[in-house]
Design an enzyme around this catalytic site. Structure first.
Site, PDB file in Angstrom:
ATOM      1  N   PHE A  89       0.848  -1.193   0.000  1.00  0.00           N
ATOM      2  CA  PHE A  89       0.000   0.000   0.000  1.00  0.00           C
ATOM      3  C   PHE A  89       0.884   1.244   0.000  1.00  0.00           C
ATOM      4  O   PHE A  89       1.371   1.687   1.043  1.00  0.00           O
ATOM      5  CB  PHE A  89      -0.920  -0.026   1.219  1.00  0.00           C
ATOM      6  CG  PHE A  89      -1.490  -1.394   1.487  1.00  0.00           C
ATOM      7  CD1 PHE A  89      -2.189  -2.071   0.502  1.00  0.00           C
ATOM      8  CD2 PHE A  89      -1.288  -2.011   2.711  1.00  0.00           C
ATOM      9  CE1 PHE A  89      -2.685  -3.349   0.735  1.00  0.00           C
ATOM     10  CE2 PHE A  89      -1.789  -3.287   2.953  1.00  0.00           C
ATOM     11  CZ  PHE A  89      -2.487  -3.958   1.966  1.00  0.00           C
ATOM     12  N   ASP A 149       2.545   4.474   0.356  1.00  0.00           N
ATOM     13  CA  ASP A 149       2.312   5.717   1.082  1.00  0.00           C
ATOM     14  C   ASP A 149       3.642   6.394   1.382  1.00  0.00           C
ATOM     15  O   ASP A 149       4.616   6.222   0.652  1.00  0.00           O
ATOM     16  CB  ASP A 149       1.489   5.456   2.348  1.00  0.00           C
ATOM     17  CG  ASP A 149       2.250   4.659   3.406  1.00  0.00           C
ATOM     18  OD1 ASP A 149       3.400   4.245   3.150  1.00  0.00           O
ATOM     19  OD2 ASP A 149       1.692   4.440   4.497  1.00  0.00           O
ATOM     20  N   ASP A 183       4.188  -5.444   3.743  1.00  0.00           N
ATOM     21  CA  ASP A 183       3.833  -4.037   3.974  1.00  0.00           C
ATOM     22  C   ASP A 183       3.530  -3.789   5.445  1.00  0.00           C
ATOM     23  O   ASP A 183       4.029  -2.822   6.050  1.00  0.00           O
ATOM     24  CB  ASP A 183       2.615  -3.670   3.118  1.00  0.00           C
ATOM     25  CG  ASP A 183       2.122  -2.249   3.382  1.00  0.00           C
ATOM     26  OD1 ASP A 183       1.470  -2.026   4.433  1.00  0.00           O
ATOM     27  OD2 ASP A 183       2.385  -1.364   2.556  1.00  0.00           O
ATOM     28  N   TYR A 184       2.726  -4.645   6.056  1.00  0.00           N
ATOM     29  CA  TYR A 184       2.399  -4.476   7.473  1.00  0.00           C
ATOM     30  C   TYR A 184       3.668  -4.490   8.334  1.00  0.00           C
ATOM     31  O   TYR A 184       3.802  -3.711   9.276  1.00  0.00           O
ATOM     32  CB  TYR A 184       1.466  -5.595   7.946  1.00  0.00           C
ATOM     33  CG  TYR A 184       0.053  -5.515   7.408  1.00  0.00           C
ATOM     34  CD1 TYR A 184      -0.504  -4.304   7.016  1.00  0.00           C
ATOM     35  CD2 TYR A 184      -0.729  -6.661   7.296  1.00  0.00           C
ATOM     36  CE1 TYR A 184      -1.791  -4.238   6.515  1.00  0.00           C
ATOM     37  CE2 TYR A 184      -2.030  -6.606   6.803  1.00  0.00           C
ATOM     38  CZ  TYR A 184      -2.548  -5.386   6.414  1.00  0.00           C
ATOM     39  OH  TYR A 184      -3.827  -5.332   5.940  1.00  0.00           O
TER      40      TYR A 184
END
Length: 371
Positions: free
Chosen positions: A271, A273, A344-345
């Site tokens: 994701f 960002d 990602d996490y």
């Protein structure tokens, strides 16, 4: 952020689980092609190939992959744990939980602040939350008062003053971009009414268990999820950060079952960002040009669609995909699953875990409804 990423932070651990990496997708992006828009993974490939200011360093990628593999061997990154760690996220995998996730991900953007500005933070049940987690706390605080904040009929008619009040932070600090958040909620409510019988559940079921189908519906039906921009004269690239987070949040909340069962979940990317790139810099996976570093160190805002901004986001997608490939080479226990979502996490949570050390790695500041 991340969203579920927040569950990693409050527990001060990096969860557990991880299996096959993503599967290459060949024919599921029909609508995106018709829109003249590359998929997030295709976009990452294109941007990384043409980047002028970022190099994805193989030694840094391997270092990150080795660190992550060690965490996994110790039981880190269990998809089943991501929503159950703290009271800040829904604890029940039901329709109310799905509505909570949808509402949160419609508003899951732009929580950063300049150093000379007050931080948006909320103290809830004795704990202080910042960034995206402040939004989660505000949602729960409002629901605790009997206000049906996550109901489409309710949030579709919400005013700026009302939303500002519901999301108000400590010391009266407002959540950024309240007018934009109200517009996103109104649009989301209108689309749910006109196309999905006013039901988040119907939206999810309409995808028939396909993450890519749900992604296409979100990004074609809801403008607020259509996170894309022109990369060059004839190529439009997509990142779809919030749309993909919504799908992954469902996957984690429902532990891959019922409304969270997606056979192609591994087709999603990370994701893109502004925080994950700090972790990529930390491990040396990202090497920035002097021009990019000089720009970031000015602390000035970058416009959405700026070449620097698009290089950071696109290269993040590519770098995480390469990290996933490297982790899979480690011959971990076959019951351990790894995909771009879970990496990602890890990277988002690791940035908070090492917050002090990360201060020397600049991040770009873009005010946008998309992340």
């Amino acid at each position: 952020m991340p969203s579920l990423r927040g569950a990693l932070v409050d527990a001060r651990t990096i969860p557990k689980s991880i299996g096959p990496c993503f599967t290459p997708i060949t024919d599921i992006m029909t609508k995106l092609v018709l829109q003249g828009c590359l998929s997030p993974r295709e976009s990452g490939e294109l941007v990384a190939k043409n980047a002028q200011n970022i190099v994805i360093d193989h030694d840094g990628v391997k270092k990150c992959a080795e660190f992550l593999a060690d965490r996994l061997k110790q039981g880190g990154l269990r998809m089943e744990d991501l929503f159950k760690k703290t009271e800040i996220h829904p604890q029940s995998a039901d329709e109310a939980g799905a509505k909570w996730v949808f509402f949160a991900d419609v508003l899951n953007f732009s929580f950063w602040h300049q150093e000379d500005q007050p931080q948006y933070a909320i103290t809830y049940k004795g704990n202080r939350y910042t960034g995206y987690l402040s939004l989660c706390a505000a949602i729960n605080r409002t629901l605790d008062q009997g206000i049906p904040l996550t109901d489409p009929d309710f949030f579709g008619t919400i005013t700026e003053d009302q939303l500002d009040g519901y999301l108000k932070g400590d010391q009266g600090v407002s959540c950024p971009l309240i007018p934009d958040r109200v517009r996103c909620l109104q649009e989301a409510s209108n689309i749910l009414k006109s196309k999905y019988e006013n039901s988040v559940k119907n939206l999810i079921l309409s995808a028939k268990g396909s993450a890519q189908s749900l992604l296409t519906k979100l990004t074609s039906d809801f403008e607020c999820f259509n996170d894309s921009a022109e990369f060059d004269a004839d190529r439009r690239v997509s990142f779809f950060k919030r749309a993909q987070i919504f799908i992954s949040d469902l996957w984690c909340l429902f532990e891959g079952q019922d409304l969270g069962k997606f056979e192609d979940i591994d087709s999603l990317t990370m994701f893109a960002d502004y925080r994950v790139p700090q972790s990529l810099q930390y491990f040396g996976a990202f090497k920035y040009s002097e021009a990019l570093l000089d720009q970031l160190n000015t602390n000035e805002e970058l416009a959405f669609g700026h070449p620097f901004e698009m290089e950071i986001r696109g290269c993040s997608i590519k770098a995480v995909d390469v990290i996933v490939e490297e982790v899979r080479k480690k011959q971990l226990d076959p019951t351990i699953r790894v995909n771009a979502i879970l990496v990602d996490y890890f990277l988002w949570g690791f940035r908070r875990e090492k917050a002090k050390e990360m201060e020397k790695f600049p991040y770009h500041k873009t005010r946008s409804i998309y992340y």
